[in-house]
Design a protein around this motif. Structure first.
Motif, PDB file in Angstrom:
ATOM      1  N   SER A  49       0.827  -1.216   0.000  1.00 39.94           N
ATOM      2  CA  SER A  49       0.000   0.000   0.000  1.00 39.94           C
ATOM      3  C   SER A  49       0.853   1.254   0.000  1.00 39.94           C
ATOM      4  O   SER A  49       0.564   2.224  -0.712  1.00 39.94           O
ATOM      5  CB  SER A  49      -0.926  -0.015   1.223  1.00 39.94           C
ATOM      6  N   VAL A  50       1.932   1.257   0.789  1.00 43.65           N
ATOM      7  CA  VAL A  50       2.832   2.412   0.812  1.00 43.65           C
ATOM      8  C   VAL A  50       3.482   2.608  -0.553  1.00 43.65           C
ATOM      9  O   VAL A  50       3.541   3.728  -1.082  1.00 43.65           O
ATOM     10  CB  VAL A  50       3.905   2.240   1.911  1.00 43.65           C
ATOM     11  N   GLN A  52       2.439   1.568  -3.494  1.00 44.02           N
ATOM     12  CA  GLN A  52       1.485   1.971  -4.528  1.00 44.02           C
ATOM     13  C   GLN A  52       1.304   3.483  -4.527  1.00 44.02           C
ATOM     14  O   GLN A  52       1.234   4.108  -5.590  1.00 44.02           O
ATOM     15  CB  GLN A  52       0.143   1.271  -4.323  1.00 44.02           C
ATOM     16  N   HIS A  53       1.204   4.072  -3.330  1.00 49.02           N
ATOM     17  CA  HIS A  53       1.000   5.519  -3.266  1.00 49.02           C
ATOM     18  C   HIS A  53       2.285   6.279  -3.595  1.00 49.02           C
ATOM     19  O   HIS A  53       2.248   7.264  -4.351  1.00 49.02           O
ATOM     20  CB  HIS A  53       0.516   5.916  -1.867  1.00 49.02           C
ATOM     21  N   GLU A  54       3.420   5.834  -3.039  1.00 51.22           N
ATOM     22  CA  GLU A  54       4.686   6.544  -3.245  1.00 51.22           C
ATOM     23  C   GLU A  54       5.081   6.582  -4.717  1.00 51.22           C
ATOM     24  O   GLU A  54       5.566   7.594  -5.224  1.00 51.22           O
ATOM     25  CB  GLU A  54       5.811   5.886  -2.423  1.00 51.22           C
ATOM     26  N   ALA A  56       3.111   6.006  -7.369  1.00 50.96           N
ATOM     27  CA  ALA A  56       1.970   6.245  -8.278  1.00 50.96           C
ATOM     28  C   ALA A  56       1.606   5.006  -9.072  1.00 50.96           C
ATOM     29  O   ALA A  56       1.446   5.051 -10.294  1.00 50.96           O
ATOM     30  CB  ALA A  56       2.264   7.419  -9.208  1.00 50.96           C
ATOM     31  N   ALA A 147       3.606   8.469   2.683  1.00 52.30           N
ATOM     32  CA  ALA A 147       2.380   7.721   2.402  1.00 52.30           C
ATOM     33  C   ALA A 147       1.913   6.975   3.646  1.00 52.30           C
ATOM     34  O   ALA A 147       0.710   6.734   3.818  1.00 52.30           O
ATOM     35  CB  ALA A 147       2.608   6.738   1.254  1.00 52.30           C
ATOM     36  N   TYR A 148       2.862   6.627   4.512  1.00 53.75           N
ATOM     37  CA  TYR A 148       2.492   5.969   5.770  1.00 53.75           C
ATOM     38  C   TYR A 148       2.162   6.994   6.851  1.00 53.75           C
ATOM     39  O   TYR A 148       1.125   6.897   7.516  1.00 53.75           O
ATOM     40  CB  TYR A 148       3.621   5.063   6.251  1.00 53.75           C
ATOM     41  N   SER A 152      -2.066   7.958   3.883  1.00 57.64           N
ATOM     42  CA  SER A 152      -2.549   7.748   2.510  1.00 57.64           C
ATOM     43  C   SER A 152      -2.591   6.272   2.126  1.00 57.64           C
ATOM     44  O   SER A 152      -3.397   5.862   1.283  1.00 57.64           O
ATOM     45  CB  SER A 152      -1.661   8.500   1.517  1.00 57.64           C
ATOM     46  N   TYR A 153      -1.730   5.486   2.727  1.00 52.94           N
ATOM     47  CA  TYR A 153      -1.636   4.069   2.353  1.00 52.94           C
ATOM     48  C   TYR A 153      -2.930   3.311   2.679  1.00 52.94           C
ATOM     49  O   TYR A 153      -3.236   2.270   2.065  1.00 52.94           O
ATOM     50  CB  TYR A 153      -0.457   3.412   3.063  1.00 52.94           C
ATOM     51  N   GLN A 155      -5.968   3.660   2.056  1.00 58.36           N
ATOM     52  CA  GLN A 155      -6.971   3.483   0.998  1.00 58.36           C
ATOM     53  C   GLN A 155      -6.727   2.242   0.148  1.00 58.36           C
ATOM     54  O   GLN A 155      -7.624   1.802  -0.583  1.00 58.36           O
ATOM     55  CB  GLN A 155      -7.001   4.730   0.109  1.00 58.36           C
ATOM     56  N   TYR A 156      -5.499   1.672   0.224  1.00 61.18           N
ATOM     57  CA  TYR A 156      -5.165   0.508  -0.605  1.00 61.18           C
ATOM     58  C   TYR A 156      -5.134  -0.797   0.186  1.00 61.18           C
ATOM     59  O   TYR A 156      -4.964  -1.865  -0.402  1.00 61.18           O
ATOM     60  CB  TYR A 156      -3.796   0.709  -1.261  1.00 61.18           C
TER      61      TYR A 156
END
Length: 551
Positions: A49-50, A52-54, A56, A147-148, A152-153, A155-156
């Protein structure tokens, strides 16, 4: 000066790292965290999850927006960590990248830098460094990633929890195999490689491969290897006197668990007695691989195994086998064991067919031979046959590992070392060392040996080195020894004088004093106006030194 706002990966193909590869590299580099929890949440889905956000969406070639100099899957921040990275990851220094902010890099440096920093092995390795430091302080290991820290993480997480549970139940071999399936090095080229070779026809080959040896036949051939004249392969029986031979004793020790005092058991009966059919068949398979490697009758990757002139496919497959062999040797195995490991993985019709089809794919794509060898090696690294997955768990040496982006930079560093020690430019020696270093890097991709240290044995093997440094005290380095003569000559002769280096090397070769060196430099010959000590040295060593003084 490099522009920190522009996207340095413009023109690179979009390279999305798949979940299998992320799980494989996470196990390879972060296995101490793999099955742990972070604030009550399983590590692996948090990692997914981290990232994926970091990045993109798991992009390999990506830079943070604006002036932030963060790159790659983990968005490693060069500005924050460049001194630490440069000091501990030699690939940046080897490529000529300095420990400076991006804005202070030349365009050429930056081009090399963005390629190296996106490498997956580096990204995961430095992520481990950051996590380990936080762990040592009792803090959250994901604190370095916004992201952590900003949540933000989250959401995934629901997306990544189910597949993460699948990876947690995979074996070590399977997870290491997943790390082999993705291009790990930077490179501005389109990757066409995956494990699906079925749509390509096999390339032409003159290699005799045969069908896979059935387990029942393996069982008999193992006995034949150990028993020799004391075993009858037709009846599958040991002959009288076998118990007294060393071969029989080795065989009985190897398979003692399932024999139950009956040495003439069939393969099926042996499996029934063993208690674990999987473990028993694996032991037979491993032993068969070893004995066939030792006897040499089951190695198709030899020129002698070809039924005609080697085709491109044959050349590639032999090179691939050599890579697997060296991969095992690099792990510390003896050559015999390494051969058995390589043959056990590659020497079956199914894998050879994969390699032949991968060669066809490479030919159609116009790959050069070294690139094709690398990619065919990866195609064979992990495969599934008869519902059984086999993965090569050791690091495979690759040609691209030896391809530091600017080969001229390597040659320059070698030439600098040669000229600093021998006080001449020697293009032939420089080229020899460069080629040898490239070969060494291919076979030892994790080496920490610098180019300069690697060059020294070659330099020391020259006649000129032996002439110049025969009087060097062992406690002096070459640089320390020659610098005293450089300083002495520089006092009476300009550096641009054509006789400058000759004066330095002549004096160094006989261990002249400071005054003797200056006298020789002043009068143009080491034999003019020198003390008795120097004259004696010249006389004693003159024949060995030859015409060096008067070059």
């Amino acid at each position: 000066m490099s522009n920190t706002r522009t996207n340095p990966y413009e023109g690179y193909p979009e390279t999305i790292i798949d979940a299998n590869a992320i799980a494989g590299y996470a196990y390879k580099h972060l296995n101490q965290y793999f099955k742990t929890k972070v604030n009550g949440e399983n590590f692996l889905p948090v990692l997914f999850s981290v990232l994926q956000h970091e990045s993109a969406g798991f992009n390999k070639y990506i830079k943070a927006a604006g002036n932030e100099t963060s790159y790659g899957l983990f968005q490693i921040n060069w500005h924050a960590h460049h001194e630490d990275i440069h000091a501990n990851f030699s690939q940046f220094k080897d490529a000529g990248v300095r420990a400076v902010d991006v804005i202070d890099m030349t365009d050429q440096e930056y081009k090399k830098f963005v390629d190296i920093i996106s490498d997956l092995d580096f990204q995961f390795s430095y992520a481990k460094v950051l996590m380990d430091r936080k762990s040592a302080k009792g803090r959250n290991i994901f604190e370095d990633w916004s992201a952590y820290t900003n949540g933000s993480y989250n959401q995934y997480m629901d997306l990544h929890i189910p597949p993460s549970n699948i990876y947690l139940n995979k074996s070590e071999n399977e997870l290491f195999g997943l790390a082999q399936q993705t291009d790990t090095g930077g490179g501005n080229y389109e990757s066409i490689w995956n494990n699906d070779t079925s749509k390509y026809e096999p390339a032409d080959s003159n290699m005799f491969t045969g069908e896979p040896t059935p387990p029942e036949e393996q069982w008999k051939q193992i006995k034949q290897y150990y028993g020799k004249d004391f075993y009858d392969i037709e009846t599958d029986k040991w002959l009288p006197g076998a118990e007294n031979t060393e071969g029989f004793k080795q065989w009985s020790v190897t398979f003692d668990n399932g024999l139950e005092d009956d040495n003439d058991l069939s393969y099926g009966d042996y499996l029934d007695n063993f208690g674990s059919v999987g473990a028993a068949s694996e032991l037979v398979d491993e032993t068969f691989s070893k004995v066939t490697a030792q006897t040499g009758f089951n190695n198709p990757f030899r020129i002698s195994a070809l039924g005609g002139p080697p085709t491109v496919a044959d050349t590639v497959k032999i090179a691939v086998y050599d890579k697997y062999l060296n991969s095992a040797i690099n792990q510390g195995f003896s050559r015999t064991v390494a051969e058995s490991l390589a043959l056990g993985h590659l020497a079956n019709v199914f894998v050879i067919d994969i390699m032949d089809r991968a060669v066809t794919r490479g030919l159609e794509s116009g790959l050069a031979l070294p690139e094709m060898v690398d990619q065919v090696s990866q195609a064979a690294a992990s495969y599934t046959n008869n519902n059984e997955t086999k993965s090569w768990i050791y690091r495979l040496p690759e040609f691209k590992d030896a391809r530091i982006p600017e080969q001229n930079a390597i040659a320059q560093r070698i030439n600098d070392k040669v000229s600093s020690v021998l006080l001449i430019n020697d293009p032939g020696l420089t080229d020899q060392i460069k080629r040898s270093y490239t070969d060494y890097k291919i076979m030892n991709p994790n080496t920490q040996v610098s180019i300069e240290d690697f060059a020294m044995p070659f330099i020391k093997d020259t006649r000129r080195y032996n002439r110049i440094y025969q009087q060097k005290p062992p406690q002096f380095s070459e640089e320390q020894y020659i610098s005293q003569y450089n300083n002495s000559v520089a006092g009476v002769m300009s550096l641009g004088d054509p006789n400058y280096n000759n004066a330095v090397t002549s004096s160094a070769s006989v261990g002249a004093t400071n005054q003797e060196t200056q006298t020789a430099a002043t009068f143009g010959s080491p034999g003019v106006g020198l003390g008795d000590t120097f004259r004696d040295k010249v006389s004693a060593l003159g024949e060995r030194i030859g015409g060096m003084f008067n070059k």
